[in-house]
Design a protein around this motif. Structure first.
Motif, PDB file in Angstrom:
ATOM      1  N   ASN A 106     -13.158  57.892  53.902  1.00  0.00           N
ATOM      2  CA  ASN A 106     -12.111  58.142  54.883  1.00  0.00           C
ATOM      3  C   ASN A 106     -11.165  59.241  54.424  1.00  0.00           C
ATOM      4  OD1 ASN A 106     -11.533  56.381  57.489  1.00  0.00           O
ATOM      5  ND2 ASN A 106     -12.702  55.087  56.067  1.00  0.00           N
ATOM      6  N   VAL A 107     -10.906  59.291  53.132  1.00  0.00           N
ATOM      7  CA  VAL A 107     -10.050  60.347  52.592  1.00  0.00           C
ATOM      8  C   VAL A 107     -10.830  61.655  52.464  1.00  0.00           C
ATOM      9  CG1 VAL A 107      -8.686  61.073  50.605  1.00  0.00           C
ATOM     10  CG2 VAL A 107      -8.616  58.683  51.367  1.00  0.00           C
ATOM     11  N   GLU A 108     -12.060  61.535  51.970  1.00  0.00           N
ATOM     12  CA  GLU A 108     -12.878  62.716  51.709  1.00  0.00           C
ATOM     13  C   GLU A 108     -13.181  63.504  52.985  1.00  0.00           C
ATOM     14  OE1 GLU A 108     -16.884  63.520  49.101  1.00  0.00           O
ATOM     15  OE2 GLU A 108     -16.968  61.919  50.596  1.00  0.00           O
ATOM     16  N   LYS A 123      -8.607  60.086  43.286  1.00  0.00           N
ATOM     17  CA  LYS A 123      -8.883  58.840  42.580  1.00  0.00           C
ATOM     18  C   LYS A 123      -7.672  58.372  41.771  1.00  0.00           C
ATOM     19  CE  LYS A 123     -13.917  59.140  42.440  1.00  0.00           C
ATOM     20  NZ  LYS A 123     -15.140  59.243  41.613  1.00  0.00           N
ATOM     21  N   GLU A 124      -6.878  59.328  41.295  1.00  0.00           N
ATOM     22  CA  GLU A 124      -5.644  58.948  40.585  1.00  0.00           C
ATOM     23  C   GLU A 124      -4.693  58.215  41.528  1.00  0.00           C
ATOM     24  OE1 GLU A 124      -1.613  60.989  38.802  1.00  0.00           O
ATOM     25  OE2 GLU A 124      -3.457  62.198  38.820  1.00  0.00           O
ATOM     26  N   TRP A 125      -4.579  58.691  42.771  1.00  0.00           N
ATOM     27  CA  TRP A 125      -3.729  58.009  43.749  1.00  0.00           C
ATOM     28  C   TRP A 125      -4.249  56.613  44.065  1.00  0.00           C
ATOM     29  CZ3 TRP A 125      -3.324  62.934  47.247  1.00  0.00           C
ATOM     30  CH2 TRP A 125      -2.255  63.716  46.790  1.00  0.00           C
ATOM     31  N   PHE A 126      -5.560  56.477  44.199  1.00  0.00           N
ATOM     32  CA  PHE A 126      -6.143  55.152  44.419  1.00  0.00           C
ATOM     33  C   PHE A 126      -5.769  54.217  43.272  1.00  0.00           C
ATOM     34  CE2 PHE A 126      -8.718  56.930  47.771  1.00  0.00           C
ATOM     35  CZ  PHE A 126      -9.119  55.834  48.534  1.00  0.00           C
ATOM     36  N   MET A 152      -2.262  56.577  53.727  1.00  0.00           N
ATOM     37  CA  MET A 152      -1.269  57.462  53.147  1.00  0.00           C
ATOM     38  C   MET A 152      -1.934  58.506  52.259  1.00  0.00           C
ATOM     39  SD  MET A 152       1.971  57.056  50.615  1.00  0.00           S
ATOM     40  CE  MET A 152       0.899  57.427  49.235  1.00  0.00           C
ATOM     41  N   ILE A 153      -2.904  58.079  51.455  1.00  0.00           N
ATOM     42  CA  ILE A 153      -3.612  59.043  50.618  1.00  0.00           C
ATOM     43  C   ILE A 153      -4.268  60.107  51.490  1.00  0.00           C
ATOM     44  CG2 ILE A 153      -5.547  59.343  49.021  1.00  0.00           C
ATOM     45  CD1 ILE A 153      -4.917  56.515  47.949  1.00  0.00           C
ATOM     46  N   ARG A 154      -4.885  59.654  52.586  1.00  0.00           N
ATOM     47  CA  ARG A 154      -5.517  60.616  53.498  1.00  0.00           C
ATOM     48  C   ARG A 154      -4.492  61.606  54.061  1.00  0.00           C
ATOM     49  NH1 ARG A 154      -8.004  58.567  59.086  1.00  0.00           N
ATOM     50  NH2 ARG A 154      -5.759  58.277  59.380  1.00  0.00           N
ATOM     51  N   ALA A 155      -3.281  61.141  54.326  1.00  0.00           N
ATOM     52  CA  ALA A 155      -2.251  62.022  54.878  1.00  0.00           C
ATOM     53  C   ALA A 155      -1.822  63.103  53.890  1.00  0.00           C
ATOM     54  CB  ALA A 155      -1.030  61.203  55.301  1.00  0.00           C
ATOM     55  N   LEU A 156      -2.055  62.870  52.593  1.00  0.00           N
ATOM     56  CA  LEU A 156      -1.582  63.800  51.572  1.00  0.00           C
ATOM     57  C   LEU A 156      -2.608  64.851  51.165  1.00  0.00           C
ATOM     58  CD1 LEU A 156       0.363  61.379  49.184  1.00  0.00           C
ATOM     59  CD2 LEU A 156       1.251  62.725  51.104  1.00  0.00           C
ATOM     60  N   VAL A 157      -3.846  64.724  51.670  1.00  0.00           N
ATOM     61  CA  VAL A 157      -4.882  65.654  51.216  1.00  0.00           C
ATOM     62  C   VAL A 157      -4.977  66.872  52.133  1.00  0.00           C
ATOM     63  CG1 VAL A 157      -6.223  63.939  49.969  1.00  0.00           C
ATOM     64  CG2 VAL A 157      -6.720  64.325  52.389  1.00  0.00           C
ATOM     65  N   GLN A 158      -3.834  67.415  52.487  1.00  0.00           N
ATOM     66  CA  GLN A 158      -3.792  68.644  53.274  1.00  0.00           C
ATOM     67  C   GLN A 158      -2.474  69.348  52.991  1.00  0.00           C
ATOM     68  OE1 GLN A 158      -3.175  66.818  57.492  1.00  0.00           O
ATOM     69  NE2 GLN A 158      -1.919  68.688  57.431  1.00  0.00           N
TER      70      GLN A 158
END
Length: 214
Positions: A106-108, A123-126, A152-158
């Motif tokens: 989902n993040v990738e 992975k560090e965020w996870f 939230m992690i997904r929101a940060l990968v941009q």
């Protein structure tokens, strides 16, 4: 992108209300890059509607939404694509994850649009959010609180100039909400971005520059 401004914006659903008591609706309010805002509201006052206006999912309002002084109603499809991919990251209240995919997938799937973050950083965020053991778990089998952390992690990968978070911690305990706040602010500061959070009660404890009542 440096600012978001709402000028006399009133949702159509509220158009007939003569006693609209709000610090946002039917006001002239400007959100600036680098600032942290909390928007508090009772249920039904339009939190998700507010977010949808900013990212262009809905246009059922009177008034003007200005993105860097440009009227959002004049934006073309490609303008919205660029805005959502490079300037505004939106953490949805309903999360909008793919239940059949794993947490990492989902993040990738979003990160591949820009290749903005490394796999190691993700992975560090996870790990920091105590869901490292859920990397390969199907999201549909995770608790809502765990899903919130994935979202939230997904929101940060941009890349983003503003992070727009709609009720980001409604199902989290205090320790996990604090961790989310720390990570969120670390990334926002790294990008020099503004943060706009909405809440109907419980919210991340941050040093807000301004609190507004919707």
């Amino acid at each position: 992108m440096n600012s978001i401004r709402l000028v006399s914006v009133v949702p159509q659903v509220f158009a007939q209300q003569n006693n609209l008591d709000s610090e946002i609706w039917n006001q002239d309010i400007k959100f600036e890059k680098g600032q942290v805002y909390l928007i508090e509201a009772d249920s039904g006052k339009g939190k998700s509607t507010f977010c949808s206006y900013i990212v262009g999912y809905r246009h059922d309002y009177a008034g003007k939404v200005l993105i860097d002084d440009q009227n959002a109603l004049n934006f073309k499809v490609q303008d919205w694509v660029d805005l959502r991919q490079n300037h505004i990251s939106h953490l949805f209240q309903e999360l909008r994850l793919f239940p059949e995919l794993t947490a990492f997938e989902n993040v990738e799937i979003k990160n591949k649009l820009t290749n903005f973050k490394s796999e190691a950083q993700i992975k560090e965020w996870f790990d920091r959010l105590d869901i490292a053991d859920k990397l390969d778990a199907k999201v549909g089998r995770m608790s809502f609180g765990q899903q919130q952390r994935v979202a939230m992690i997904r929101a940060l990968v941009q890349p983003f100039d503003f992070l727009l978070a709609d009720e980001p911690i409604s199902h989290l305990d205090d320790s996990n909400s604090q961790l989310m706040g720390e990570i969120l602010m670390e990334e926002a500061k790294a990008q020099g971005a503004g943060v706009i959070l909405t809440s109907i009660g419980k919210h991340i404890a941050l040093n807000y520059d301004k609190t507004l009542r919707l």
